[in-house]
Scaffold this motif. Structure first.
Motif, PDB file in Angstrom:
ATOM      1  N   ILE A 369      -8.447   0.429   0.338  1.00 32.89           N
ATOM      2  CA  ILE A 369      -9.377   1.507   0.668  1.00 32.89           C
ATOM      3  C   ILE A 369     -10.370   1.046   1.737  1.00 32.89           C
ATOM      4  CG2 ILE A 369     -11.298   2.883  -0.239  1.00 32.89           C
ATOM      5  CD1 ILE A 369      -9.683   3.152  -2.844  1.00 32.89           C
ATOM      6  N   GLU A 370     -10.904  -0.148   1.583  1.00 39.82           N
ATOM      7  CA  GLU A 370     -11.838  -0.686   2.583  1.00 39.82           C
ATOM      8  C   GLU A 370     -11.132  -0.897   3.916  1.00 39.82           C
ATOM      9  OE1 GLU A 370     -15.111  -0.813   2.237  1.00 39.82           O
ATOM     10  OE2 GLU A 370     -14.621   0.158   0.326  1.00 39.82           O
ATOM     11  N   GLY A 372      -8.634   0.914   5.096  1.00 37.19           N
ATOM     12  CA  GLY A 372      -8.504   2.232   5.716  1.00 37.19           C
ATOM     13  C   GLY A 372      -9.783   2.668   6.384  1.00 37.19           C
ATOM     14  N   LYS A 373     -10.909   2.431   5.699  1.00 34.04           N
ATOM     15  CA  LYS A 373     -12.208   2.797   6.285  1.00 34.04           C
ATOM     16  C   LYS A 373     -12.486   1.990   7.548  1.00 34.04           C
ATOM     17  CE  LYS A 373     -14.308   3.948   1.789  1.00 34.04           C
ATOM     18  NZ  LYS A 373     -15.308   3.528   0.764  1.00 34.04           N
ATOM     19  N   SER A 374     -12.243   0.687   7.493  1.00 36.31           N
ATOM     20  CA  SER A 374     -12.577  -0.176   8.626  1.00 36.31           C
ATOM     21  C   SER A 374     -11.672   0.072   9.830  1.00 36.31           C
ATOM     22  CB  SER A 374     -12.485  -1.652   8.211  1.00 36.31           C
ATOM     23  OG  SER A 374     -11.153  -2.009   7.901  1.00 36.31           O
ATOM     24  N   THR A 378     -10.285   8.549   7.938  1.00 36.49           N
ATOM     25  CA  THR A 378     -11.342   9.363   7.332  1.00 36.49           C
ATOM     26  C   THR A 378     -11.069   9.532   5.840  1.00 36.49           C
ATOM     27  OG1 THR A 378     -11.688  10.586   9.383  1.00 36.49           O
ATOM     28  CG2 THR A 378     -12.493  11.610   7.338  1.00 36.49           C
ATOM     29  N   VAL A 379     -12.063   9.243   5.007  1.00 37.88           N
ATOM     30  CA  VAL A 379     -11.942   9.484   3.577  1.00 37.88           C
ATOM     31  C   VAL A 379     -12.266  10.951   3.317  1.00 37.88           C
ATOM     32  CG1 VAL A 379     -12.780   8.891   1.278  1.00 37.88           C
ATOM     33  CG2 VAL A 379     -12.567   7.100   3.007  1.00 37.88           C
ATOM     34  N   GLY A 383     -12.236   7.339  -2.590  1.00 43.11           N
ATOM     35  CA  GLY A 383     -12.549   6.137  -1.832  1.00 43.11           C
ATOM     36  C   GLY A 383     -13.501   5.200  -2.527  1.00 43.11           C
ATOM     37  N   GLU A 384     -13.696   5.372  -3.834  1.00 42.22           N
ATOM     38  CA  GLU A 384     -14.627   4.503  -4.548  1.00 42.22           C
ATOM     39  C   GLU A 384     -14.280   4.428  -6.033  1.00 42.22           C
ATOM     40  OE1 GLU A 384     -18.366   6.288  -3.786  1.00 42.22           O
ATOM     41  OE2 GLU A 384     -17.974   8.068  -4.983  1.00 42.22           O
ATOM     42  N   THR A 396      -7.925   9.347  -4.046  1.00 42.63           N
ATOM     43  CA  THR A 396      -8.384   9.106  -2.680  1.00 42.63           C
ATOM     44  C   THR A 396      -7.381   9.645  -1.663  1.00 42.63           C
ATOM     45  OG1 THR A 396      -9.575   7.117  -3.382  1.00 42.63           O
ATOM     46  CG2 THR A 396      -9.031   7.305  -1.029  1.00 42.63           C
ATOM     47  N   PHE A 398      -6.852   9.913   2.528  1.00 39.94           N
ATOM     48  CA  PHE A 398      -7.238   9.531   3.890  1.00 39.94           C
ATOM     49  C   PHE A 398      -6.588  10.485   4.885  1.00 39.94           C
ATOM     50  CE2 PHE A 398      -8.091   5.251   2.100  1.00 39.94           C
ATOM     51  CZ  PHE A 398      -9.270   4.941   2.768  1.00 39.94           C
TER      52      PHE A 398
END
Length: 513
Positions: A369-370, A372-374, A378-379, A383-384, A396, A398
């Motif tokens: 997940i991290e 994908g964000k980095s 887009t979440v 995502g948490e 989640t 994306f």
């Protein structure tokens, strides 16, 4: 938040004992108390080194119980027992008798369905409803292969009037089987069904995350007819699993799990006695929605395809491709549906998604997940982590993903998916096949021509049309490319556990001198 979504907030209740359904005995403290032993040569034993390891409840992060840790020495004892059983008469047991014993095992599992499902939910974390479905499938699978036991035939081949040529399908021998933690009891059934039906004996290594279900049974006093036919070793992959895959007296190894581990097992098998290998490995399956699909139904199947078993499913539809003309509409509706998924204690009524199986798996999924964000995705939702106790992750989604992102290339094995647009059938076939994996796929459309052409063009062992994750024990299952070797289920699985022998009998004149 609506009352029916209250079970999504689990942090303040996760330390409590799991709430079982009325009338279901607690699987650890109830009347069928958990034996701690390995099952070798028809007996529960502690193990040579008398080592134990903890089984963790993924909903609470607390210890459920301890089971004995199988080592290389224990695997060796199990193999000796299996070899003695094979040579001592199991292979000569009549097909009718093998079938009868498998049917009896299915009856015992069915009689204890609630208990088996409770243990599965406790140490795996899957919802009790899904666990009961798994046990029902176990019963069906074992019965199915019980029915096959007396229907495994050779054939005659007409070569010459002076020759009788025929083939026999014979058992391979001692089979090592290594099963995963995501469907512990179901994978047990998938493996032992065809192996025992065809006259083999088994040494099974269970997953260290979920050993409880196969370390005991409420019917443990009702033993198999022949000691050593089925042996079960709980333990870790680097020790017990490695011992199974490299053992010189195991004739065949079957593994379900990740592709990297599958490579290791295949190498160990080759480096030892070149034992036969079947592998059911990972996937990165495409789920394709055309603009003529029934959107409402497609969204239900897409949601099921990614969140079933908490996303811990090798054939999960993690790459969702939506035709560009309906993309925005579909994404909005899919987000709303994912957010209605009830996440919480697997013993709570109405819960669909429980915790991930372990801290290691939780951390691995959060790492993706991290990533994908980095990498700029887009979440859209999730995502948490959910709550503060237990390995719960919010569903989640994306968007704005590109083919080179880790979340589009690597198997995540959690409730995480990526959604992207496509233009037409040619475009989406290219996108779907742009992966090293080839386990499964799905096509949603009302156009039968599109459904068939796209299904035929996708390189995957299973393609669902207007559905997802629909598995039947009568239908073969397995992968193309790096998703595996061989097929589970159906008649096809019998070939994994038999050797074909050709016999030629000379009926003509004596050999001329």
């Amino acid at each position: 938040m609506r009352m029916r979504d209250r079970s999504r907030i689990i942090g303040d209740q996760s330390a409590k004992e799991p709430r079982l359904h009325p009338g279901v005995p607690h699987p650890v403290t109830g009347p069928f108390k958990q034996p701690i032993g390995l099952f070798i040569n028809n007996e529960f034993v502690e193990g040579v080194k008398k080592q134990k390891f903890d089984v963790i409840n993924p909903s609470t992060e607390e210890v459920i119980c301890q089971v004995c840790e199988g080592t290389e020495e224990d695997v060796d004892l199990a193999v000796k027992a299996a070899r003695a059983a094979f040579n001592g008469g199991w292979r000569e047991t009549t097909p009718n008798e093998r079938g009868r014993l498998l049917l009896k095992l299915a009856d015992i599992a069915e009689a204890n369905l609630d208990l088996l499902a409770a243990v599965e939910s406790l140490d795996n974390g899957k919802s009790i409803t899904n666990a009961k479905g798994d046990v029902g499938a176990v019963v069906g699978t074992i019965r199915y292969y019980g029915g096959w036991a007396d229907k495994i035939h050779g054939k005659t081949i007409d070569v010459s009037p002076e020759m009788l040529n025929y083939t026999r399908q014979e058992p391979i021998g001692v089979c090592g089987q290594i099963i995963p933690w995501n469907f512990p009891l179901l994978m047990f059934a998938w493996k032992i069904g065809p192996a025992l039906a065809t006259g083999n004996t088994v040494v099974m290594k269970t997953a260290e995350q979920t050993p409880s279900l196969l370390s005991s049974s409420p019917s443990s006093s009702r033993r198999p007819a022949s000691p050593g036919v089925l042996n079960i070793v709980s333990g870790f992959g680097k020790t017990a699993g490695a011992a199974v895959s490299s053992h010189m007296d195991i004739d065949k190894v079957a593994f379900t799990g990740s592709t990297p581990v599958g490579r290791t097992i295949m190498k160990a098998a080759a480096d030892s006695n070149l034992k036969k290998v079947t592998l059911e490995l990972g996937g990165k399956s495409p789920n394709i929605i055309f603009d003529d699909a029934d959107i409402e139904h497609a969204i239900e199947w897409v949601n099921f395809g990614i969140l079933y078993n908490h996303g811990q499913c090798c054939c999960a539809g993690t790459r969702i491709f939506v035709q560009e003309t309906i993309y925005d509409k579909f994404l909005a509706a899919f987000k709303e549906r994912a957010n209605r998924t009830t996440v919480g204690d697997p013993f709570d009524e109405g819960v669909f998604q429980g915790p991930q199986v372990s801290q290691l798996q939780f951390d691995r999924i959060m790492g993706y997940i991290e990533s994908g964000k980095s990498e700029g995705a887009t979440v859209e939702t999730g995502g948490e982590r959910l709550g503060n106790k237990g390995y719960f992750i919010k569903p989640t989604i994306f968007s704005n993903v590109t083919p080179d992102m880790k979340i589009m290339k690597e198997e995540i094995f959690g409730p995480v998916c990526a959604i992207a647009k496509f233009k037409d059938a040619e475009d989406v076939v290219h996108l779907a096949n742009d992966t090293n994996y080839g386990l499964a796929a799905a096509v949603h459309t009302k156009n039968i021509t599109t459904a068939i052409k796209v299904s035929n063009a996708i390189k995957a062992g299973t393609v669902w049309v207007n559905c997802y994750n629909v598995l039947s024990y009568q239908v073969p299952f397995g992968g193309f490319k790096e998703s595996g070797i061989g097929r589970e289920l159906g008649e096809a699985a019998l070939a994994n556990y038999t050797e074909s022998k050709s016999v030629t009998v000379h009926l003509g004149k004596p050999f001329p001198h």
